[in-house]
Design a protein around this motif. Structure first.
Motif, PDB file in Angstrom:
ATOM      1  N   MET A   1       0.819  -1.191   0.000  1.00 22.34           N
ATOM      2  CA  MET A   1       0.000   0.000   0.000  1.00 22.34           C
ATOM      3  C   MET A   1       0.858   1.249   0.000  1.00 22.34           C
ATOM      4  O   MET A   1       0.491   2.247  -0.596  1.00 22.34           O
ATOM      5  N   ASP A   2       2.026   1.142   0.613  1.00 24.33           N
ATOM      6  CA  ASP A   2       2.942   2.271   0.647  1.00 24.33           C
ATOM      7  C   ASP A   2       3.334   2.694  -0.769  1.00 24.33           C
ATOM      8  O   ASP A   2       3.443   3.877  -1.060  1.00 24.33           O
ATOM      9  N   SER A   3       3.504   1.732  -1.667  1.00 25.96           N
ATOM     10  CA  SER A   3       3.877   2.066  -3.043  1.00 25.96           C
ATOM     11  C   SER A   3       2.743   2.790  -3.757  1.00 25.96           C
ATOM     12  O   SER A   3       2.984   3.689  -4.561  1.00 25.96           O
ATOM     13  N   PHE A   4       1.496   2.444  -3.460  1.00 20.92           N
ATOM     14  CA  PHE A   4       0.355   3.146  -4.049  1.00 20.92           C
ATOM     15  C   PHE A   4       0.348   4.599  -3.586  1.00 20.92           C
ATOM     16  O   PHE A   4       0.242   5.517  -4.397  1.00 20.92           O
ATOM     17  N   ARG A   5       0.460   4.799  -2.298  1.00 25.84           N
ATOM     18  CA  ARG A   5       0.445   6.160  -1.771  1.00 25.84           C
ATOM     19  C   ARG A   5       1.576   6.995  -2.366  1.00 25.84           C
ATOM     20  O   ARG A   5       1.364   8.127  -2.791  1.00 25.84           O
ATOM     21  N   LYS A   6       2.770   6.431  -2.407  1.00 24.87           N
ATOM     22  CA  LYS A   6       3.914   7.167  -2.959  1.00 24.87           C
ATOM     23  C   LYS A   6       3.687   7.506  -4.429  1.00 24.87           C
ATOM     24  O   LYS A   6       4.022   8.609  -4.874  1.00 24.87           O
ATOM     25  N   ALA A   7       3.123   6.582  -5.203  1.00 23.43           N
ATOM     26  CA  ALA A   7       2.863   6.833  -6.627  1.00 23.43           C
ATOM     27  C   ALA A   7       1.842   7.948  -6.792  1.00 23.43           C
ATOM     28  O   ALA A   7       2.020   8.846  -7.622  1.00 23.43           O
ATOM     29  N   VAL A   8       0.775   7.923  -6.006  1.00 24.98           N
ATOM     30  CA  VAL A   8      -0.246   8.971  -6.085  1.00 24.98           C
ATOM     31  C   VAL A   8       0.354  10.317  -5.709  1.00 24.98           C
ATOM     32  O   VAL A   8       0.177  11.314  -6.417  1.00 24.98           O
ATOM     33  N   GLU A   9       1.071  10.347  -4.602  1.00 25.41           N
ATOM     34  CA  GLU A   9       1.649  11.609  -4.136  1.00 25.41           C
ATOM     35  C   GLU A   9       2.690  12.163  -5.108  1.00 25.41           C
ATOM     36  O   GLU A   9       2.866  13.372  -5.207  1.00 25.41           O
ATOM     37  N   ALA A  10       3.351  11.287  -5.856  1.00 23.09           N
ATOM     38  CA  ALA A  10       4.346  11.723  -6.839  1.00 23.09           C
ATOM     39  C   ALA A  10       3.704  12.051  -8.190  1.00 23.09           C
ATOM     40  O   ALA A  10       4.387  12.528  -9.097  1.00 23.09           O
ATOM     41  N   GLY A  11       2.402  11.776  -8.315  1.00 22.07           N
ATOM     42  CA  GLY A  11       1.736  12.007  -9.591  1.00 22.07           C
ATOM     43  C   GLY A  11       2.130  10.998 -10.657  1.00 22.07           C
ATOM     44  O   GLY A  11       1.983  11.257 -11.848  1.00 22.07           O
ATOM     45  N   ASP A  12       2.619   9.839 -10.239  1.00 24.51           N
ATOM     46  CA  ASP A  12       3.050   8.791 -11.159  1.00 24.51           C
ATOM     47  C   ASP A  12       1.864   7.909 -11.527  1.00 24.51           C
ATOM     48  O   ASP A  12       1.677   6.814 -10.981  1.00 24.51           O
ATOM     49  N   LEU A  13       1.054   8.396 -12.450  1.00 29.24           N
ATOM     50  CA  LEU A  13      -0.176   7.689 -12.808  1.00 29.24           C
ATOM     51  C   LEU A  13       0.092   6.376 -13.533  1.00 29.24           C
ATOM     52  O   LEU A  13      -0.712   5.448 -13.439  1.00 29.24           O
ATOM     53  N   ALA A  14       1.219   6.261 -14.221  1.00 30.49           N
ATOM     54  CA  ALA A  14       1.574   4.987 -14.861  1.00 30.49           C
ATOM     55  C   ALA A  14       1.810   3.918 -13.793  1.00 30.49           C
ATOM     56  O   ALA A  14       1.368   2.772 -13.947  1.00 30.49           O
ATOM     57  N   ALA A  15       2.477   4.286 -12.710  1.00 30.42           N
ATOM     58  CA  ALA A  15       2.708   3.334 -11.621  1.00 30.42           C
ATOM     59  C   ALA A  15       1.395   2.954 -10.944  1.00 30.42           C
ATOM     60  O   ALA A  15       1.183   1.787 -10.614  1.00 30.42           O
ATOM     61  N   VAL A  16       0.502   3.927 -10.765  1.00 27.35           N
ATOM     62  CA  VAL A  16      -0.808   3.631 -10.181  1.00 27.35           C
ATOM     63  C   VAL A  16      -1.549   2.647 -11.077  1.00 27.35           C
ATOM     64  O   VAL A  16      -2.104   1.650 -10.600  1.00 27.35           O
ATOM     65  N   GLU A  17      -1.551   2.899 -12.379  1.00 26.89           N
ATOM     66  CA  GLU A  17      -2.242   2.006 -13.305  1.00 26.89           C
ATOM     67  C   GLU A  17      -1.660   0.599 -13.255  1.00 26.89           C
ATOM     68  O   GLU A  17      -2.398  -0.389 -13.318  1.00 26.89           O
ATOM     69  N   ASP A  18      -0.350   0.491 -13.126  1.00 26.89           N
ATOM     70  CA  ASP A  18       0.289  -0.825 -13.035  1.00 26.89           C
ATOM     71  C   ASP A  18      -0.156  -1.601 -11.799  1.00 26.89           C
ATOM     72  O   ASP A  18      -0.083  -2.829 -11.776  1.00 26.89           O
ATOM     73  N   MET A  19      -0.622  -0.891 -10.771  1.00 34.97           N
ATOM     74  CA  MET A  19      -1.063  -1.543  -9.541  1.00 34.97           C
ATOM     75  C   MET A  19      -2.505  -2.020  -9.608  1.00 34.97           C
ATOM     76  O   MET A  19      -2.969  -2.720  -8.705  1.00 34.97           O
ATOM     77  N   LEU A  20      -3.215  -1.666 -10.680  1.00 36.90           N
ATOM     78  CA  LEU A  20      -4.617  -2.065 -10.819  1.00 36.90           C
ATOM     79  C   LEU A  20      -4.718  -3.451 -11.448  1.00 36.90           C
ATOM     80  O   LEU A  20      -4.056  -3.738 -12.450  1.00 36.90           O
TER      81      LEU A  20
END
Length: 130
Positions: A1-20
């Motif tokens: 979950m920490d990686s999701f939060r960090k991706a969102v806070e960094a605006g890394d939408l590609a990383a967020v999408e990879d987590m779906l």
């Protein structure tokens, strides 16, 4: 979950999408019907980043099994302050398979509904092109 939060806070939408997960279901705070699938969920999340300003997570809550998480956030939609919560469920592969958002107060939810409604043609095009 920490990686999701960090991706969102960094605006890394590609990383967020990879987590779906491919079969993720998104439950909107302003729409009755859930949105199934990775493409539409990712497009909705991109739309949200265009609508929210001053977004920040302020609290994390984790389930005992490590698969359920809640992230409380604050943001603005126009001049309305909004408080909300992202409820995430992770599947056995560590992918988000259920993503539910709740927001308050009502006036901010209404502002969010209007702002996302204005985005929805673009969201639908992005999801179809994925």
């Amino acid at each position: 979950m920490d990686s999701f939060r960090k991706a969102v806070e960094a605006g890394d939408l590609a990383a967020v999408e990879d987590m779906l997960a491919d079969d993720v279901v998104f439950h909107s705070p302003v729409a009755f019907k859930p949105y199934p699938g990775k493409a539409i969920t990712a497009a909705i999340l991109r739309g949200v980043t265009r609508v929210f300003t001053d977004f920040r997570y302020v609290r994390e809550i984790g389930g005992a099994d490590g698969r359920d998480h809640a992230l409380v956030f604050e943001a603005k939609v126009g001049d309305k302050k909004i408080t909300g919560c992202d409820f995430l469920h992770f599947d056995e592969d560590g992918k988000i398979d259920d993503f539910m958002v709740m927001v308050r107060p009502l006036s901010a939810a209404q502002a969010l509904s209007e702002a996302m409604g204005a985005q929805f043609d673009r969201i639908a095009r992005e999801a179809a092109g994925a």
